[in-house]
Design a protein around this motif. Structure first.
Motif, short mmCIF file in Angstrom:
data_model
loop_
_atom_site.label_atom_id
_atom_site.label_comp_id
_atom_site.label_asym_id
_atom_site.label_seq_id
_atom_site.Cartn_x
_atom_site.Cartn_y
_atom_site.Cartn_z
N ILE A 51 -3.85 46.59 -100.22
CA ILE A 51 -4.64 46.47 -101.38
C ILE A 51 -4.18 48.14 -101.72
N PRO A 52 -4.13 48.00 -103.08
CA PRO A 52 -4.03 49.50 -103.11
C PRO A 52 -5.18 50.62 -103.34
N ASP A 53 -5.25 52.56 -102.73
CA ASP A 53 -6.03 52.98 -102.35
C ASP A 53 -7.06 52.84 -103.87
N ARG A 54 -8.33 52.44 -103.44
CA ARG A 54 -9.64 52.87 -104.79
C ARG A 54 -9.01 50.93 -105.34
N ALA A 55 -8.39 50.43 -105.55
CA ALA A 55 -8.36 49.46 -106.26
C ALA A 55 -9.60 48.58 -105.68
N TRP B 217 -20.38 45.67 -94.52
CA TRP B 217 -21.01 47.41 -92.84
C TRP B 217 -19.41 47.52 -92.84
N VAL B 218 -18.98 46.50 -92.34
CA VAL B 218 -17.39 47.09 -92.00
C VAL B 218 -16.99 47.48 -92.32
N LEU B 219 -16.27 46.94 -93.60
CA LEU B 219 -16.03 47.60 -95.31
C LEU B 219 -16.13 49.30 -94.87
N SER C 247 -15.19 51.53 -92.85
CA SER C 247 -13.81 51.97 -93.06
C SER C 247 -13.12 53.00 -93.87
N GLU C 248 -12.64 53.97 -93.54
CA GLU C 248 -12.22 54.93 -94.95
C GLU C 248 -10.97 53.90 -95.76
N ARG C 249 -10.66 53.37 -95.09
CA ARG C 249 -9.33 53.05 -95.66
C ARG C 249 -9.87 52.29 -97.37
N TYR C 250 -11.05 51.42 -96.71
CA TYR C 250 -11.34 50.04 -97.54
C TYR C 250 -13.25 50.05 -97.65
N ASN C 251 -13.28 51.38 -97.90
CA ASN C 251 -14.98 51.30 -98.56
C ASN C 251 -14.85 51.93 -99.36
#
Length: 253
Positions: free
Chosen positions: A44-48, A67-69, A72-76
């Motif tokens: 998944i591209p960043d911020r997509a 909540w799990v996502l 996560s810094e990448r999938y927040n």
């Protein structure tokens, strides 16, 4: 609610989620949540923006996956969970839950009343607009309603709603399967304190629907939602393996 979710109030509700709701969710699930497959989301591209589709056994399924996502810094992402308006928008207690216990994420509403069709079209347009902007996570249950049966590995027939949104907005789709939650908050808290009754979340490979034919009839939406159910069901065997291994370790200890 749009003010709290997507308007000028959004930064305030995001802060509320970080400062208040994150610790609250942790108190109920952090010691017993087991996550598998999160690395599959690296494509998944960043911020997509993306659509989360999962099974529906308890009221809290997607809140815990979100909540799990969120942790996560990448999938927040800024989260939105469309809801039926019967309780959450037509009852004072429901509105309180929508604002304070979900941090404005239970948006937009969809009404069952026939005379609300115009508003439901508006809600649909809001979701399409959110998907076309970066940094959004929108959660759907393809089953359309909570599965109250005894078998957690049985999915209800998919409803076309999630498929319709996917065909119109063409977001990245993230399937997930979750088990272990109930609707009893005190029971959830006690299980977390004792580190019992594991919550298992399995993420599947993202689905790219950009190259799908430009078809948006109801039958096409239903076919799309059926595919989401199939992707969710495909994660069940992995969940069973993880759960069996976890229970074996707990029995040995």
């Amino acid at each position: 609610m749009r003010f709290f979710n997507a308007g000028r109030g959004a930064p305030w509700t995001l802060a509320w989620q970080r400062i208040v709701l994150d610790p609250v969710f942790s108190m109920f699930v952090s010691r017993r949540t087991i996550v598998r497959g999160l690395e599959r989301l690296q494509t998944i591209p960043d911020r997509a923006s993306f659509m989360l589709v999962s099974n529906h056994r308890s009221f809290f399924d997607q809140f815990i996956i979100g909540w799990v996502l969120f942790c996560s810094e990448r999938y927040n992402r800024k989260s939105s969970f469309p809801v039926r308006a019967n309780f959450f928008y037509e009852n004072p207690l429901g509105l309180f839950i929508s604002i304070f216990l979900s941090g404005g994420s239970m948006f937009p509403p969809f009404f069952r009343r026939p005379e609300a069709k115009a508003f439901n079209r508006y809600s649909l347009s809001v979701l399409v607009d959110l998907f076309r902007k970066p940094g959004n996570l929108i959660g759907f249950h393809p089953e359309g309603t909570r599965n109250k049966g005894d078998d957690p590995y049985h999915l209800l027939p998919a409803q076309p709603g999630a498929g319709e949104i996917a065909l119109k907005a063409r977001p990245i789709i993230v399937p997930a399967f979750i088990t272990g939650l109930t609707n009893d908050l005190l029971s959830e808290l006690w299980a977390n304190i004792r580190k019992k009754r594991p919550i298992v979340i399995v993420f599947g490979n993202p689905i790219d629907v950009n190259d799908w034919p430009a078809q948006t009839r109801l039958s096409h939406a239903k076919k799309c939602a059926d595919l989401f159910n199939e992707k969710i069901a495909a994660l069940m065997d992995e969940e069973k393996t993880v759960r069996a291994e976890t229970q074996s370790r707990q029995s040995g200890s």
